[in-house]
Write an enzyme that holds these catalytic residues in place. Structure first.
Site, short mmCIF file in Angstrom:
data_model
loop_
_atom_site.label_atom_id
_atom_site.label_comp_id
_atom_site.label_asym_id
_atom_site.label_seq_id
_atom_site.Cartn_x
_atom_site.Cartn_y
_atom_site.Cartn_z
N ARG A 146 -4.64 0.94 -7.31
CA ARG A 146 -3.43 1.53 -6.72
C ARG A 146 -2.88 2.62 -7.64
O ARG A 146 -2.16 3.51 -7.21
CB ARG A 146 -2.34 0.46 -6.51
CG ARG A 146 -2.69 -0.61 -5.50
CD ARG A 146 -1.46 -1.45 -5.18
NE ARG A 146 -1.80 -2.72 -4.57
CZ ARG A 146 -1.99 -2.93 -3.27
NH1 ARG A 146 -1.92 -1.92 -2.43
NH2 ARG A 146 -2.28 -4.11 -2.81
N GLY A 158 0.78 -1.24 0.00
CA GLY A 158 0.00 0.00 0.00
C GLY A 158 0.81 1.28 0.00
O GLY A 158 0.38 2.28 -0.57
N ASP A 189 -5.53 -0.03 -2.38
CA ASP A 189 -6.26 -0.89 -3.31
C ASP A 189 -7.62 -1.32 -2.79
O ASP A 189 -7.90 -1.27 -1.59
CB ASP A 189 -5.45 -2.16 -3.58
CG ASP A 189 -5.52 -3.13 -2.40
OD1 ASP A 189 -5.19 -2.73 -1.28
OD2 ASP A 189 -5.95 -4.28 -2.60
N LYS A 231 -7.25 7.12 9.95
CA LYS A 231 -8.70 7.05 10.19
C LYS A 231 -8.91 6.84 11.69
O LYS A 231 -9.15 5.71 12.14
CB LYS A 231 -9.28 5.83 9.46
CG LYS A 231 -9.73 6.02 8.05
CD LYS A 231 -10.58 4.79 7.65
CE LYS A 231 -10.26 4.30 6.29
NZ LYS A 231 -10.93 3.02 5.93
N PHE A 244 -14.06 3.79 2.93
CA PHE A 244 -13.04 2.97 2.28
C PHE A 244 -12.47 3.74 1.10
O PHE A 244 -13.20 4.14 0.19
CB PHE A 244 -13.62 1.63 1.82
CG PHE A 244 -12.53 0.66 1.47
CD1 PHE A 244 -11.85 -0.03 2.48
CD2 PHE A 244 -12.15 0.46 0.16
CE1 PHE A 244 -10.80 -0.89 2.16
CE2 PHE A 244 -11.11 -0.41 -0.16
CZ PHE A 244 -10.44 -1.08 0.85
N VAL A 245 -11.15 3.97 1.14
CA VAL A 245 -10.51 4.79 0.11
C VAL A 245 -9.57 3.95 -0.76
O VAL A 245 -9.03 2.94 -0.30
CB VAL A 245 -9.74 5.99 0.73
CG1 VAL A 245 -10.70 7.00 1.33
CG2 VAL A 245 -8.73 5.53 1.78
P1 IMP Z 1 -5.22 -1.63 10.12
O1 IMP Z 1 -4.42 -2.79 10.61
O2 IMP Z 1 -6.71 -1.87 10.31
O3 IMP Z 1 -4.80 -0.30 10.69
O4 IMP Z 1 -5.10 -1.60 8.57
C1 IMP Z 1 -3.96 -1.29 7.92
C2 IMP Z 1 -4.01 -1.74 6.47
O5 IMP Z 1 -5.35 -1.96 6.00
C3 IMP Z 1 -3.48 -0.66 5.60
O6 IMP Z 1 -2.09 -0.75 5.46
C4 IMP Z 1 -4.20 -0.89 4.30
O7 IMP Z 1 -3.50 -1.83 3.52
C5 IMP Z 1 -5.53 -1.49 4.70
N1 IMP Z 1 -6.61 -0.48 4.70
C6 IMP Z 1 -7.22 0.09 5.77
N2 IMP Z 1 -8.16 0.97 5.39
C7 IMP Z 1 -8.13 0.96 4.04
C8 IMP Z 1 -8.87 1.71 3.04
O8 IMP Z 1 -9.74 2.56 3.30
N3 IMP Z 1 -8.54 1.43 1.75
C9 IMP Z 1 -7.59 0.52 1.38
N4 IMP Z 1 -6.88 -0.17 2.28
C10 IMP Z 1 -7.15 0.04 3.60
#
Ligand code: IMP
Length: 181
Positions: A166, A46, A160, A132, A153-154
């Protein structure tokens, strides 16, 4: 209907707004880390677009490394994190900056900070393009944040949906889950 070829995406952060913020972050990092042995770590996949731009906005000597984690299925967090590629170099005694695309629940970053701190870097901090905070499930300390965004969701600028989007030059909100068929 939203499809991979023509998704329903609305622009949240324009390419220009991102470029201005990345330049400011690069200047700030260059100031804060002047004279230190810094390693910028790209968290694949990402953060690859953000990483490439941030790296070129940094004006002090820096080394790069990368790692890959998997934590996400589709649009919802699985809550599970695992390394799929580890750093190539040792980080003991180095100043480590983890470069992330987005911190959502915080589970990925909390896991990484704990795992990498055990390797005794002299410091470890996070720079994330997007945050977020309303979705956080575990507290994480984020030293540098590009933008705080609402719970949506972005995609784009490295982020992605099912490995697509991406390549969009902006960050947009996916307004409807696109059909993959
Ligand atoms: P976390 O462990 O929930 O903080 O998520 C981290 C990972 O989730 C990020 O590095 C992204 O790869 C993915 N992710 C979280 N939110 C989004 C979103 O809105 N769009 C795309 N990927 C996301």
């Amino acid at each position: 209907m939203s499809t991979i070829e023509s998704p329903r995406v609305s622009v949240l952060l324009s390419a220009d707004a991102i470029a201005a913020r990345v330049a400011a972050l690069g200047a700030q990092l260059s100031e804060d880390y002047r004279g230190r042995d810094v390693v910028l770590v790209c968290i694949l996949k990402g953060s690859l677009v953000f990483f490439a731009d941030l790296l070129r906005a940094v004006t002090i000597p820096t080394r790069c490394d990368y790692l890959a984690v998997e934590s996400y299925e589709g649009t919802s967090s699985s809550g599970e994190v695992r390394f799929t590629a580890d750093l190539r170099g040792a980080i003991e005694g180095r100043d480590v900056l983890l470069v992330e695309d987005i911190v959502d629940t915080g589970l990925t970053m909390a896991y990484l900070l704990e795992a990498l701190s055990a390797r005794k870097p002299s410091s470890i901090e996070v720079v994330t393009l997007l945050d977020k905070p309303s979705r956080r499930r575990t507290p994480v300390s984020l030293r540098y944040v590009g933008f705080e965004i609402p719970d949506a969701f972005v995609v784009g600028y490295g982020l992605d949906y099912e490995q697509y989007f991406r390549n969009l030059p902006f960050v947009g909100v996916l307004e409807e889950v696109p059909s993959l068929g």
